[in-house]
Design a protein around this motif. Structure first.
Motif, PDB file in Angstrom:
ATOM      1  N   ILE A  85       0.840  -1.199   0.000  1.00 45.98           N
ATOM      2  CA  ILE A  85       0.000   0.000   0.000  1.00 45.98           C
ATOM      3  C   ILE A  85       0.876   1.250   0.000  1.00 45.98           C
ATOM      4  O   ILE A  85       0.627   2.205  -0.757  1.00 45.98           O
ATOM      5  N   TYR A 144       1.139   4.084  -2.996  1.00 40.57           N
ATOM      6  CA  TYR A 144       0.873   5.496  -2.683  1.00 40.57           C
ATOM      7  C   TYR A 144       2.013   6.379  -3.182  1.00 40.57           C
ATOM      8  O   TYR A 144       1.782   7.437  -3.793  1.00 40.57           O
ATOM      9  N   GLY A 189       1.039   3.044   7.015  1.00 49.19           N
ATOM     10  CA  GLY A 189      -0.299   2.669   6.597  1.00 49.19           C
ATOM     11  C   GLY A 189      -1.390   3.456   7.290  1.00 49.19           C
ATOM     12  O   GLY A 189      -2.403   3.808   6.674  1.00 49.19           O
ATOM     13  N   ASP A 239      -4.234   5.714   5.513  1.00 49.93           N
ATOM     14  CA  ASP A 239      -5.659   5.478   5.740  1.00 49.93           C
ATOM     15  C   ASP A 239      -6.376   6.769   6.134  1.00 49.93           C
ATOM     16  O   ASP A 239      -7.512   7.019   5.696  1.00 49.93           O
ATOM     17  N   ALA A 288      -6.831   8.716   2.985  1.00 47.67           N
ATOM     18  CA  ALA A 288      -7.907   8.155   2.177  1.00 47.67           C
ATOM     19  C   ALA A 288      -9.268   8.603   2.696  1.00 47.67           C
ATOM     20  O   ALA A 288     -10.168   8.959   1.917  1.00 47.67           O
ATOM     21  N   ALA A 305      -4.003   8.040  -1.964  1.00 48.70           N
ATOM     22  CA  ALA A 305      -4.218   7.143  -0.828  1.00 48.70           C
ATOM     23  C   ALA A 305      -5.399   6.214  -1.090  1.00 48.70           C
ATOM     24  O   ALA A 305      -5.342   5.008  -0.803  1.00 48.70           O
ATOM     25  N   GLU A 319      -5.087   2.053  -1.348  1.00 46.11           N
ATOM     26  CA  GLU A 319      -5.873   1.136  -0.518  1.00 46.11           C
ATOM     27  C   GLU A 319      -6.819   0.297  -1.370  1.00 46.11           C
ATOM     28  O   GLU A 319      -7.050  -0.874  -1.081  1.00 46.11           O
ATOM     29  N   SER A 330      -5.162  -2.790  -2.890  1.00 47.13           N
ATOM     30  CA  SER A 330      -4.991  -3.820  -1.871  1.00 47.13           C
ATOM     31  C   SER A 330      -6.318  -4.508  -1.567  1.00 47.13           C
ATOM     32  O   SER A 330      -6.418  -5.740  -1.571  1.00 47.13           O
ATOM     33  N   GLY A 331      -7.345  -3.713  -1.282  1.00 47.11           N
ATOM     34  CA  GLY A 331      -8.635  -4.291  -0.915  1.00 47.11           C
ATOM     35  C   GLY A 331      -9.227  -5.136  -2.020  1.00 47.11           C
ATOM     36  O   GLY A 331      -9.745  -6.239  -1.775  1.00 47.11           O
ATOM     37  N   VAL A 343      -3.908  -4.117   8.296  1.00 47.65           N
ATOM     38  CA  VAL A 343      -4.484  -3.635   7.046  1.00 47.65           C
ATOM     39  C   VAL A 343      -5.996  -3.823   7.034  1.00 47.65           C
ATOM     40  O   VAL A 343      -6.736  -3.002   6.476  1.00 47.65           O
ATOM     41  N   CYS A 364      -8.310  -0.921   7.902  1.00 46.15           N
ATOM     42  CA  CYS A 364      -8.461   0.252   7.038  1.00 46.15           C
ATOM     43  C   CYS A 364      -9.933   0.619   6.876  1.00 46.15           C
ATOM     44  O   CYS A 364     -10.831  -0.174   7.161  1.00 46.15           O
ATOM     45  N   TRP A 376     -10.716   0.839   1.427  1.00 50.13           N
ATOM     46  CA  TRP A 376     -10.195  -0.534   1.366  1.00 50.13           C
ATOM     47  C   TRP A 376     -11.337  -1.553   1.363  1.00 50.13           C
ATOM     48  O   TRP A 376     -11.370  -2.463   0.528  1.00 50.13           O
TER      49      TRP A 376
END
Length: 321
Positions: A198, A202, A219, A223, A226, A233, A237, A240-241, A266, A269, A273
């Protein structure tokens, strides 16, 4: 009570070693007492880590005065639970691979020592006494600095022929096409969906390396950005999500668990995410398992300690039961 067992539990990671006395009474939730933590000092080599593990066991015994029935260990690395050996560890813990951990602890304290992988221990604790209590099976996935997992069926962990089952961080996903992984392969989940991935994304998207206070970004900071609407951001995320959701859906297609237990930093988040995870899930999951609940772990840092202790009195692996 005659059936009460007292086990010193260790959770050995790349950063810290946690230790505690876990009291196990049949039918009752395990009690975790005298929790302590010390730095692993992993960069100093496997011999130092072993020494600190032995010191941690000794601290618990001396602090509680308990007559212990065994030592249960949760450890980073690939573990052979048959022997208690660490068969492989990466560069985060140099020299840890090849350590005869179970035998060394048994020699030092004269009681049985059982060793399991740290994610397996976490999963066993959650499956038997945490969010998986009462479930017939569960897929446990921890997403933090790395990504690990385990499939627990009827209270026992799937181990695999090479003690490798559950390495969900090394499953391929569409978001990671062409991205190199630390294991030497490409296209795996971990390098894009774990915390470092993440941060890397970014920065690739133009995010600053430092916070306004001059600290390196992490992280939690991303977050917060975001949540405030920062596009880089949110995108970091979201990748990843989405990847996590895609892989979880695929794994449910394969294993059909009663539930998925999701834990790790994580997984804490915010909506950027989790909304992306839901999209990835919906794109990959088959209709018969689409309603499989995805729940948060409930034991927190106690999970691997409870799992390691449980493994001493009731093997976490069906083939050793």
């Amino acid at each position: 009570m005659a059936d009460t067992k007292r086990v010193v539990a260790l959770d050995i990671g790349g950063t810290k070693i946690a230790s505690a006395l876990v009291t196990l009474v049949p039918g009752e939730r395990p009690r975790v007492d005298a929790v302590g933590k010390v730095p692993t000092e992993a960069k100093r080599g496997g011999a130092v880590v072993l020494e600190r593990a032995i010191e941690s066991v000794r601290r618990v015994i001396e602090e509680t005065g308990a007559a212990i029935d065994g030592i249960g260990v949760s450890s980073a690395g690939v573990i052979d639970p048959r022997t208690g050996d660490v068969t492989y560890a990466n560069e985060i813990m140099p020299g840890w691979g090849g350590t005869h951990l179970g035998a060394e602890l048994e020699a030092a304290f004269g009681v049985q020592a059982r060793v399991m992988n740290d994610v397996h221990a976490h999963a066993l604790g959650e499956a038997r006494w945490g969010a998986g209590l009462g479930k017939s099976s569960c897929l446990v996935v921890a997403v933090g600095t790395g990504i690990g997992g385990a499939f627990v069926n009827a209270g026992s962990i799937l181990l695999g022929a090479h003690n490798e089952a559950g390495h969900i961080g090394h499953v391929c996903c569409t978001d990671a096409v062409g991205v190199p992984c630390s294991c030497g392969a490409t296209g795996h989940l971990e390098p894009i969906a774990a915390g470092p991935g993440i941060i890397d994304r970014y920065l690739e998207l133009g995010g600053s390396e430092l916070t306004p206070s001059g600290d390196p970004v992490d992280g939690a900071y991303i977050d917060r950005l975001a949540a405030a609407g920062d596009e880089a951001a949110i995108a970091a995320e979201a990748r990843s999500g989405h990847a996590i959701g895609e892989v979880l859906g695929s794994m449910c297609n394969m294993f059909d668990p009663d539930c998925v237990i999701l834990s790790g930093s994580v997984a804490q988040c915010g909506p950027a995410w989790h909304d992306a995870m839901a999209r990835g899930w919906n794109e990959s999951v088959m209709p018969p398992v689409a309603k499989t609940p995805v729940v948060s772990g409930s034991l927190g840092g106690d999970a691997p300690l409870v799992g390691a202790a449980e493994n001493v009195v009731s093997s976490g692996y069906a083939e050793f039961a």
